[in-house]
Scaffold this motif. Structure first.
Motif, PDB file in Angstrom:
ATOM      1  N   ALA A  20      15.540 -68.246  48.789  1.00 48.32           N
ATOM      2  CA  ALA A  20      15.580 -66.633  49.159  1.00 48.32           C
ATOM      3  C   ALA A  20      14.282 -66.247  48.968  1.00 48.32           C
ATOM      4  O   ALA A  20      13.404 -65.290  49.607  1.00 48.32           O
ATOM      5  CB  ALA A  20      16.558 -65.811  47.953  1.00 48.32           C
ATOM      6  N   THR A  21      13.252 -66.488  48.135  1.00 48.60           N
ATOM      7  CA  THR A  21      11.991 -66.192  48.048  1.00 48.60           C
ATOM      8  C   THR A  21      11.057 -66.871  49.062  1.00 48.60           C
ATOM      9  O   THR A  21      10.334 -65.973  49.582  1.00 48.60           O
ATOM     10  CB  THR A  21      11.098 -66.886  46.713  1.00 48.60           C
ATOM     11  N   ASP A  22      11.465 -67.987  49.626  1.00 52.89           N
ATOM     12  CA  ASP A  22      10.743 -68.347  50.859  1.00 52.89           C
ATOM     13  C   ASP A  22      10.983 -67.972  51.935  1.00 52.89           C
ATOM     14  O   ASP A  22      10.413 -67.485  53.009  1.00 52.89           O
ATOM     15  CB  ASP A  22      11.117 -70.126  50.807  1.00 52.89           C
ATOM     16  N   ALA A  23      12.428 -67.363  52.229  1.00 47.02           N
ATOM     17  CA  ALA A  23      13.071 -66.677  53.210  1.00 47.02           C
ATOM     18  C   ALA A  23      12.119 -65.279  53.485  1.00 47.02           C
ATOM     19  O   ALA A  23      11.928 -64.747  54.217  1.00 47.02           O
ATOM     20  CB  ALA A  23      14.417 -66.873  53.166  1.00 47.02           C
ATOM     21  N   ARG A  24      12.187 -64.718  52.250  1.00 47.73           N
ATOM     22  CA  ARG A  24      11.493 -63.513  52.068  1.00 47.73           C
ATOM     23  C   ARG A  24      10.165 -63.295  52.448  1.00 47.73           C
ATOM     24  O   ARG A  24       9.586 -62.519  53.023  1.00 47.73           O
ATOM     25  CB  ARG A  24      11.879 -62.728  50.649  1.00 47.73           C
ATOM     26  N   LEU A  25       9.495 -64.396  52.100  1.00 45.49           N
ATOM     27  CA  LEU A  25       8.061 -64.534  52.341  1.00 45.49           C
ATOM     28  C   LEU A  25       7.908 -64.576  54.013  1.00 45.49           C
ATOM     29  O   LEU A  25       6.812 -64.247  54.617  1.00 45.49           O
ATOM     30  CB  LEU A  25       7.117 -65.391  51.531  1.00 45.49           C
ATOM     31  N   GLN A  26       8.828 -65.498  54.494  1.00 47.87           N
ATOM     32  CA  GLN A  26       8.824 -65.896  55.975  1.00 47.87           C
ATOM     33  C   GLN A  26       8.992 -64.329  56.754  1.00 47.87           C
ATOM     34  O   GLN A  26       8.558 -64.130  57.838  1.00 47.87           O
ATOM     35  CB  GLN A  26       9.602 -66.913  56.087  1.00 47.87           C
ATOM     36  N   ARG A  27       9.939 -63.779  56.441  1.00 47.63           N
ATOM     37  CA  ARG A  27      10.102 -62.492  56.865  1.00 47.63           C
ATOM     38  C   ARG A  27       9.020 -61.484  56.505  1.00 47.63           C
ATOM     39  O   ARG A  27       8.896 -60.935  57.771  1.00 47.63           O
ATOM     40  CB  ARG A  27      11.389 -61.688  56.004  1.00 47.63           C
ATOM     41  N   GLY A  28       8.290 -61.678  55.584  1.00 44.71           N
ATOM     42  CA  GLY A  28       7.117 -60.966  55.279  1.00 44.71           C
ATOM     43  C   GLY A  28       5.917 -61.174  56.519  1.00 44.71           C
ATOM     44  O   GLY A  28       5.086 -60.390  56.848  1.00 44.71           O
ATOM     45  N   ALA A  29       5.918 -62.178  56.737  1.00 41.03           N
ATOM     46  CA  ALA A  29       4.977 -63.106  57.725  1.00 41.03           C
ATOM     47  C   ALA A  29       5.165 -62.199  59.139  1.00 41.03           C
ATOM     48  O   ALA A  29       4.325 -61.570  59.895  1.00 41.03           O
ATOM     49  CB  ALA A  29       4.891 -64.614  58.132  1.00 41.03           C
ATOM     50  N   GLU A  30       6.732 -62.316  59.588  1.00 41.38           N
ATOM     51  CA  GLU A  30       7.052 -61.549  60.773  1.00 41.38           C
ATOM     52  C   GLU A  30       6.838 -60.035  60.794  1.00 41.38           C
ATOM     53  O   GLU A  30       6.114 -59.519  61.642  1.00 41.38           O
ATOM     54  CB  GLU A  30       8.579 -61.894  60.859  1.00 41.38           C
ATOM     55  N   ILE A  31       6.910 -59.506  59.600  1.00 39.63           N
ATOM     56  CA  ILE A  31       6.751 -57.912  59.564  1.00 39.63           C
ATOM     57  C   ILE A  31       5.257 -57.601  59.783  1.00 39.63           C
ATOM     58  O   ILE A  31       4.923 -56.658  60.259  1.00 39.63           O
ATOM     59  CB  ILE A  31       7.375 -57.404  58.270  1.00 39.63           C
ATOM     60  N   SER A  32       4.242 -58.505  58.917  1.00 42.64           N
ATOM     61  CA  SER A  32       2.890 -58.446  59.147  1.00 42.64           C
ATOM     62  C   SER A  32       2.455 -58.580  60.605  1.00 42.64           C
ATOM     63  O   SER A  32       1.465 -57.694  60.978  1.00 42.64           O
ATOM     64  CB  SER A  32       2.304 -59.567  58.270  1.00 42.64           C
TER      65      SER A  32
ATOM     66  N   ALA B 190       7.471 -67.205  43.465  1.00 33.28           N
ATOM     67  CA  ALA B 190       8.932 -67.849  43.002  1.00 33.28           C
ATOM     68  C   ALA B 190       9.073 -68.279  41.609  1.00 33.28           C
ATOM     69  O   ALA B 190       9.939 -67.939  40.801  1.00 33.28           O
ATOM     70  CB  ALA B 190       8.966 -69.049  43.817  1.00 33.28           C
ATOM     71  N   TRP B 191       7.964 -68.554  41.006  1.00 34.68           N
ATOM     72  CA  TRP B 191       7.627 -68.951  39.492  1.00 34.68           C
ATOM     73  C   TRP B 191       7.707 -67.600  38.839  1.00 34.68           C
ATOM     74  O   TRP B 191       8.483 -67.500  37.592  1.00 34.68           O
ATOM     75  CB  TRP B 191       6.346 -69.655  39.307  1.00 34.68           C
ATOM     76  N   GLN B 192       7.387 -66.459  39.358  1.00 30.79           N
ATOM     77  CA  GLN B 192       7.426 -65.144  38.522  1.00 30.79           C
ATOM     78  C   GLN B 192       9.063 -64.941  38.399  1.00 30.79           C
ATOM     79  O   GLN B 192       9.570 -64.838  37.291  1.00 30.79           O
ATOM     80  CB  GLN B 192       6.778 -64.259  39.432  1.00 30.79           C
ATOM     81  N   GLN B 193       9.945 -64.880  39.592  1.00 27.72           N
ATOM     82  CA  GLN B 193      11.039 -64.768  39.587  1.00 27.72           C
ATOM     83  C   GLN B 193      11.911 -65.482  38.716  1.00 27.72           C
ATOM     84  O   GLN B 193      12.710 -65.193  37.917  1.00 27.72           O
ATOM     85  CB  GLN B 193      11.450 -64.421  40.803  1.00 27.72           C
ATOM     86  N   VAL B 194      11.805 -66.795  38.881  1.00 28.17           N
ATOM     87  CA  VAL B 194      12.545 -67.838  38.188  1.00 28.17           C
ATOM     88  C   VAL B 194      12.274 -67.648  36.882  1.00 28.17           C
ATOM     89  O   VAL B 194      13.302 -68.002  36.052  1.00 28.17           O
ATOM     90  CB  VAL B 194      12.260 -69.259  38.879  1.00 28.17           C
ATOM     91  N   SER B 195      11.196 -67.364  36.222  1.00 26.08           N
ATOM     92  CA  SER B 195      10.852 -67.844  34.875  1.00 26.08           C
ATOM     93  C   SER B 195      11.551 -66.678  34.155  1.00 26.08           C
ATOM     94  O   SER B 195      11.916 -66.525  33.071  1.00 26.08           O
ATOM     95  CB  SER B 195       9.233 -67.581  34.604  1.00 26.08           C
ATOM     96  N   LEU B 196      11.390 -65.094  34.705  1.00 26.58           N
ATOM     97  CA  LEU B 196      12.195 -64.158  34.379  1.00 26.58           C
ATOM     98  C   LEU B 196      13.635 -64.196  34.212  1.00 26.58           C
ATOM     99  O   LEU B 196      14.333 -64.033  33.212  1.00 26.58           O
ATOM    100  CB  LEU B 196      11.702 -62.885  35.174  1.00 26.58           C
TER     101      LEU B 196
END
Length: 265
Positions: free
Chosen positions: A29-41, A152-158
Motif C-alpha cells: 500500500a505504501t509503495d502504491a501510494r507513492l507511485q500514485r504520488g508520482a502521477e499526481i506530481s 514504509a518503516w514509519q507506518q510499519v513500526s507504529l
C-alpha cells in the motif's frame, strides 16, 4: 503441554500470521501510494507549466521552470518521496526532489531488504508537455527508494508496535479466560481420583459433581453422576447378595450340624 498453553500458543501464532500479512499489505500500500504520488506530481507540474506566464517564449529552460516551484515542493507541487526531472529542448535535465520527510527515522537494513523484495516494481511516470502543437519538454517523475523505505518503516513500526501490544494483551486475556473456563476440570479429576481410591470404602460412590454453568462440563458432570449412581446401586446390590450368601452358608452349616448330631445320636 497443557490445554491453556496450547490454546495461548495457537492464538499467538495466529496473531503473528495476521501481523505479517498486515505488514506485507502495508508495504504494497505504501509503495502504491507513492507511485500514485508520482502521477499526481506530474499532473501538477504539467498544469503549472501550461499556466506559466510567458509560455509563448519556447526558449524557457528547465532550470527556470523549476526555480519557481522549489518553495512549493514540500507538498503543493511535488509530493514527499517523489523526484522530478524536467527536460526542455534548450536545456538538459534539471531535477527537483521532495524525497524525504524526515519522519521515518533510521531504517534497519533488514527492513530495507524486505521492503525492496516485497514492494511492487516501480516505473517512472513520463509525460510529454505540448502547448498549441509545440513540444515544450518532458516531465519524468519517479519514487525515491530511500524515501519510500522510510515512509514504509514509519507506518510499519507504529502499526507493528500497537499490534504487538494488542496481541500480548489478547494472549493474556485468552489465558485468563481459558483458565477460568477450565476450572471445573480440577473438580472432575479429584472426583475420579476419589472414586478410584475409595471404590470399596463406605460411601465411596456417593460423590457427585455440581453443575458448572458450561454446557460441555455439565454433560461430563451428568455422565459422571450417572456412572456414580449406577456404581452405587451395583455396590449396594453386591452387598445384599454377599449378606444373603453369608446367611445361606450359615443356614447350611446349621443344618449340616443338626444332621451330623442326629446321625451320631
Amino acid at each position: 503441554m497443557s490445554l491453556i498453553v496450547r490454546i495461548t500458543v495457537r492464538l499467538a501464532v495466529v496473531a503473528l500470521i495476521a501481523l505479517a500479512g498486515t505488514i506485507l499489505w502495508m508495504l504494497h500500500a505504501t509503495d502504491a501510494r507513492l507511485q500514485r504520488g508520482a502521477e499526481i506530481s506530474v499532473d501538477r507540474l504539467e498544469r503549472h507549466w501550461m499556466y506559466r506566464p510567458g509560455l509563448g517564449s519556447l526558449g524557457v529552460t528547465s532550470s527556470e521552470l523549476l526555480s519557481g516551484w522549489t518553495a512549493r515542493a514540500s507538498g503543493s507541487v511535488v509530493l514527499p518521496g517523489v523526484c522530478i526531472v524536467v527536460s526542455t529542448p534548450t536545456d538538459p535535465d534539471s531535477s527537483l526532489c521532495n524525497a524525504r520527510d524526515g519522519l521515518g527515522g533510521t531504517v534497519p537494513a533488514w527492513f530495507a531488504t524486505l521492503f525492496e523484495r516485497f514492494a511492487a516494481p516501480r516505473e517512472a511516470v513520463v509525460r510529454e508537455v505540448v502547448f498549441r502543437g509545440h513540444r515544450l519538454g518532458t516531465i519524468r517523475a519517479s519514487v525515491d527508494t530511500q524515501a519510500a523505505t522510510e515512509q514504509a518503516w514509519q507506518q510499519v513500526s507504529l502499526v507493528a508496535g500497537a499490534a504487538a501490544g494488542m496481541a500480548a494483551g489478547m494472549c493474556l486475556l485468552a489465558w485468563l479466560a481459558v483458565a477460568h473456563a477450565l476450572r471445573p476440570v480440577g473438580g472432575i479429576v479429584r472426583a475420579l481420583r476419589d472414586l478410584e481410591d475409595g471404590a470399596d470404602g463406605p460411601g465411596a460412590t456417593a460423590a457427585r459433581l455440581p453443575a458448572s454453568g458450561t454446557a460441555e462440563f455439565d454433560d461430563i458432570a451428568r455422565a459422571f453422576n450417572d456412572l456414580a449412581a449406577r456404581l452405587e446401586h451395583t455396590t449396594e446390590e453386591r452387598g445384599r447378595l454377599t449378606r444373603r450368601l453369608f446367611a445361606v452358608q450359615e443356614e447350611e452349616r446349621r443344618m449340616l450340624a443338626r444332621e451330623l448330631h442326629d446321625e451320631f445320636g
